[in-house]
Every structure is written in C-alpha cells, then in structure tokens.
Design an enzyme around this catalytic site. Sequence first.
Site, PDB file in Angstrom:
ATOM      1  N   HIS A 182     -40.956  28.206 -58.618  1.00 44.32           N
ATOM      2  CA  HIS A 182     -40.513  28.021 -60.007  1.00 44.32           C
ATOM      3  C   HIS A 182     -39.003  27.791 -60.153  1.00 44.32           C
ATOM      4  O   HIS A 182     -38.385  28.270 -61.116  1.00 44.32           O
ATOM      5  CB  HIS A 182     -40.912  29.240 -60.847  1.00 44.32           C
ATOM      6  CG  HIS A 182     -42.396  29.416 -61.054  1.00 44.32           C
ATOM      7  ND1 HIS A 182     -43.299  28.390 -60.971  1.00 44.32           N
ATOM      8  CD2 HIS A 182     -43.137  30.531 -61.366  1.00 44.32           C
ATOM      9  CE1 HIS A 182     -44.520  28.853 -61.218  1.00 44.32           C
ATOM     10  NE2 HIS A 182     -44.445  30.133 -61.448  1.00 44.32           N
TER      11      HIS A 182
ATOM     12  N   HIS B 166     -45.266  27.898 -69.124  1.00 42.03           N
ATOM     13  CA  HIS B 166     -45.921  29.008 -68.423  1.00 42.03           C
ATOM     14  C   HIS B 166     -46.447  30.067 -69.396  1.00 42.03           C
ATOM     15  O   HIS B 166     -46.311  31.272 -69.169  1.00 42.03           O
ATOM     16  CB  HIS B 166     -44.928  29.620 -67.429  1.00 42.03           C
ATOM     17  CG  HIS B 166     -45.550  30.315 -66.270  1.00 42.03           C
ATOM     18  ND1 HIS B 166     -46.097  31.564 -66.357  1.00 42.03           N
ATOM     19  CD2 HIS B 166     -45.711  29.940 -64.985  1.00 42.03           C
ATOM     20  CE1 HIS B 166     -46.552  31.931 -65.170  1.00 42.03           C
ATOM     21  NE2 HIS B 166     -46.338  30.962 -64.322  1.00 42.03           N
TER      22      HIS B 166
ATOM     23  N   GLU C 216     -51.428  25.874 -66.498  1.00 45.83           N
ATOM     24  CA  GLU C 216     -50.146  25.189 -66.334  1.00 45.83           C
ATOM     25  C   GLU C 216     -50.342  23.762 -65.809  1.00 45.83           C
ATOM     26  O   GLU C 216     -50.592  23.576 -64.620  1.00 45.83           O
ATOM     27  CB  GLU C 216     -49.274  25.949 -65.330  1.00 45.83           C
ATOM     28  CG  GLU C 216     -49.146  27.425 -65.589  1.00 45.83           C
ATOM     29  CD  GLU C 216     -48.746  28.186 -64.328  1.00 45.83           C
ATOM     30  OE1 GLU C 216     -47.742  27.820 -63.697  1.00 45.83           O
ATOM     31  OE2 GLU C 216     -49.456  29.129 -63.957  1.00 45.83           O
TER      32      GLU C 216
HETATM   33  C1  BGC Z   1     -48.060  31.255 -59.984  1.00 40.05           C
HETATM   34  C2  BGC Z   1     -48.245  32.677 -59.481  1.00 40.05           C
HETATM   35  C3  BGC Z   1     -46.977  33.439 -59.758  1.00 40.05           C
HETATM   36  C4  BGC Z   1     -46.712  33.411 -61.226  1.00 40.05           C
HETATM   37  C5  BGC Z   1     -45.441  34.119 -61.577  1.00 40.05           C
HETATM   38  C6  BGC Z   1     -47.771  31.306 -61.432  1.00 40.05           C
HETATM   39  O1  BGC Z   1     -47.517  30.033 -61.901  1.00 40.05           O
HETATM   40  O2  BGC Z   1     -49.201  30.474 -59.742  1.00 40.05           O
HETATM   41  O3  BGC Z   1     -48.534  32.685 -58.102  1.00 40.05           O
HETATM   42  O4  BGC Z   1     -47.062  34.751 -59.295  1.00 40.05           O
HETATM   43  O5  BGC Z   1     -46.617  32.081 -61.659  1.00 40.05           O
HETATM   44  O6  BGC Z   1     -45.435  34.438 -62.906  1.00 40.05           O
END
Ligand code: BGC
Length: 356
Positions: free
Chosen positions: A106, A180, A319
């Site tokens: 991310h 998210h 997402e």
């Molecule tokens: C991921 C997860 C991660 C989470 C964090 C998601 O988009 O797929 O693996 O732990 O984001 O908030």
Amino acid sequence: METRRVEFGELADGRRVPAVELANGNGMSVCVIALGAAIQSLKVPDRNGRVADVVLGYDDARQYLQRPQYFGVTVGRYANRIAGGRFVLDGWPYRLERNDGPNHLHGGASGFDRALWKIESVSDGPQAKVVLRHFSPDGEGGYPGALDVTATYSLDEANTLTVEYRATTTRPTIVNLTNHSYFNLTGDAGNTDVMDHRLTLFADAFTPVDEMLIPTGERRSVAGTPFDFREPRAVGERIRDGSDEQLRIGRGYDHNFIVNGPPGVLRPAARLEDPHSGRVLELLATAPGLQLYSGNFLDGTTVGKSGRIYRQGDGLCLEPQAFPDSPNRPEFPSCRLDPGEEYVSTIVYRFSITAG
Ligand code: BGC
C-alpha cells in the site's frame, strides 16, 4: 444536492484536516476527509428509511496515522503488495520500502493514505462533487516519476457515489490506486459482523497466493472452491473451510479476483446485500482485479467510530485494483504509466434496497 465544508480535526503536529460532506435528497451522505482523501463516513438509508453509517473508520484524525488500517483511504502509489519491495522498469531496478514482512504494501510510509490532500474544488448541481489533489515528487518512496494525482468523489440523487482517480507522471512509472473502504451494510459495525451479507462477485477466476500473500502467477477457476461467488453466497458460509489452503493462508478472504470483462471498461465487479437491513451495494469498476479482504487482521486492538472495538469480519473490503505484484508479472495486466498518458480508474458504488 448539498455540499458542506467542515473541519474534521487536527493532527499531532497541528495540521488541520479539512473535510467535505456531500449529501443528496434521499438521506444519503458521504464525508470525505483531506487526510488520505478518505471516505470517513457513508450514510445510507435502509428499507425502513433509517439512515446509518455503512463504513468502518475513526472519529479522530490522529488515529488514521497512529493505527493505519487503511479505513476508507485512497491507497497508492501501488495498492496491495509488491514482492520483495522491488521491480524493474525499462531495465532499471527500483527499491521500495518493505513494510509488510519482506514485501511492500500500500505505498509504504509515504503512501497516499497518510498524505494531506488539497481540496481543489467543491461543486453542487445534479451531482455534489469534491476534487482532491496530491502531488508526489519524483523518487518519493522509491517510485520513479513525479506523480500528479486527483481523486474525485461525486454523489447523485440515484444514491450513486462515483470515485474517479486520474494521474500523470514525469517519468515511466507504475500506478495502482484504490479506495480501501470496509463495508458493513448493517450500519452497526462493532456490534454486528458481515458474515451474513450475501456477496456476488463477477469473477470466474482468482489469483492464488503464497504464504506471504504474493500471487503465484496462477489464474485459478473459482468453480468448486470457497471462492465461487458467481451466485450470491453468505460471506461466512465457507470462510472457515480449513481444507482450503488459500483460506488458511489468508486467514479468510484476502485475494484478488479477476473481474470478468475487459479492463478499462466500467463493468460490474461485485454486489453486496445485507438481508437484515435490506441495503444493497452494487460495485462497478474499470480496474482489472478486485481484492476481497474480510478484515482478517482486525484483531480487537482497534477502537473505531463511536468507541467500538473492531474485530475480524466486522467489515468487508472490495478494492478494485491492478493484480497484486503486477510490476513483477509481465503476464498480468500492466500497471505502467508513461509521460504524456493519463491513468484513469473509476469506481461506482450504487446503493439501493431490497424488500425483506
Ligand atoms: C490487504 C490485506 C492487508 C490490509 C491492510 C488489504 O488490502 O489485502 O492483506 O492486511 O489491506 O489493511
């Protein structure tokens, strides 16, 4: 339609976090905060006209930085994981932060979720609209190219919230932006989980992962697996199937689905229905994939809105995004952006109700 500029709060360093509320005449409203260009609340009526907040999040701006669970935020420059925090573009190796074991997740510490975006414009009309802008300098977080990004949120009278991301770069780079939000259509997150929600995914296949949640490269048919949501199924129906290696690795669902139909074209990706409240969310997107994440890492240590403790399964993330680790997988749809081109990704969240 109505728009309202408000103040959401203040960060530890004294920076103020402005926000904009968009509202329509049906009781639906969304609060977008400049921190992370995030959806902080999303209020939607149920079948009895009772309006409630259907996303997880925080009441206090500081918590978004202290305990990043990516609640409602804009994730970038690259949503999801990049193996080993490295990739090669035009023969040049790039190194990114390893903030998820050995991998990059991310966007790392300079991720767009932590940035204070500029509220560029707010407008009324048939749609209530806010445009946020963020500039990420060349080399930030290890990514090549200066990236100029906008996130536009618009709400209409048909209870449709549209999010559009646009980005340009000064050098060849990679981009993968998404929202998210953790949805809980009961409007009662922290009391009721989402295991009863009925989920449909417009995906015939998904990308299995290794123990570190990196795709193996395989495209696997969902047929005959707990990943088959081609017909509506309760989220919790098969989530504890211990015979499924992929569910064991993800501690539930934490997987990228290959959305049917051509990437770049707005097409149905998911439908989520809460049988109790009657709220329905239809999600359309242009991205090649959709990460289904069942909030597996919410471990009871996060106190969210209204002082409620969030636990596993309290929210569901849907997402739209490029496949995880695409920069290292030439066989996956490309996430490359060149100077002179424009990255455009659209997500449509359409809310309605179903009779009981
Ligand atoms: C991921 C997860 C991660 C989470 C964090 C998601 O988009 O797929 O693996 O732990 O984001 O908030």
